[in-house]
Design a protein around this motif. Structure first.
Motif, short mmCIF file in Angstrom:
data_model
loop_
_atom_site.label_atom_id
_atom_site.label_comp_id
_atom_site.label_asym_id
_atom_site.label_seq_id
_atom_site.Cartn_x
_atom_site.Cartn_y
_atom_site.Cartn_z
N PHE A 187 -40.02 -19.67 -40.25
CA PHE A 187 -39.76 -20.66 -39.21
C PHE A 187 -40.03 -20.12 -37.81
CE2 PHE A 187 -37.25 -22.09 -42.80
CZ PHE A 187 -37.58 -23.44 -42.84
N GLY A 188 -40.44 -18.85 -37.71
CA GLY A 188 -40.77 -18.25 -36.42
C GLY A 188 -39.57 -18.11 -35.51
N THR A 189 -39.79 -18.42 -34.25
CA THR A 189 -38.71 -18.40 -33.26
C THR A 189 -37.88 -19.67 -33.44
OG1 THR A 189 -40.00 -17.10 -31.70
CG2 THR A 189 -38.17 -18.37 -30.80
N VAL A 190 -36.56 -19.51 -33.50
CA VAL A 190 -35.67 -20.64 -33.72
C VAL A 190 -34.68 -20.73 -32.57
CG1 VAL A 190 -33.91 -21.62 -35.25
CG2 VAL A 190 -35.88 -20.43 -36.22
N VAL A 191 -34.49 -21.95 -32.06
CA VAL A 191 -33.46 -22.23 -31.07
C VAL A 191 -32.64 -23.41 -31.59
CG1 VAL A 191 -34.75 -21.35 -29.10
CG2 VAL A 191 -34.94 -23.75 -29.71
#
Length: 126
Positions: A40-44
């Protein structure tokens, strides 16, 4: 439905918390998180803890987050779950998360006040 194999690991840090009161007592802690998750890569996102009464050792959670994948795609996920105290200023969080591509995952992790961290795994939900 059954839990399948682990498909992702995540590691996030809190970037801030907003605390709100609930009618009838209790409150909500809205924890803003940022980090990475395999696939999911970078998650915020924001993980919200709902306590029915002050000092509750368990309660419900909700999640709303966005993953910025390495290939440029974007995925959004939302979910509901439960938390319970798992140690000194630590809470185990288990949630069902729906991803906008139609997949459903089980999230199992731990939030720790020390280090302001949220770490865990995502599992297939069959």
């Amino acid at each position: 439905m059954a839990v399948g194999k682990a498909v992702s690991e995540f590691s996030m840090a809190s970037t801030g918390v907003t605390v709100t009161a609930l009618e009838g007592g209790g409150g909500a802690n809205h924890v803003n998180l940022e980090g990475t998750a395999t696939g999911f890569g970078t998650v915020v996102g924001t993980l919200t803890f709902i306590a029915d009464a002050p000092g509750a050792k368990s309660g419900t959670t909700s999640w709303l987050g966005t993953g910025y994948l390495e290939d440029g795609d974007v995925r959004q996920g939302s979910g509901e779950g439960v938390y319970e105290e798992s140690g000194k200023h630590k809470w185990r969080v288990r949630s069902i998360v729906r991803i906008d591509d139609g997949s459903v995952l089980l999230s199992d992790g731990e939030v720790s006040l020390e280090g302001r961290s949220y770490k865990g795994k995502l599992y297939e939900w069959k």
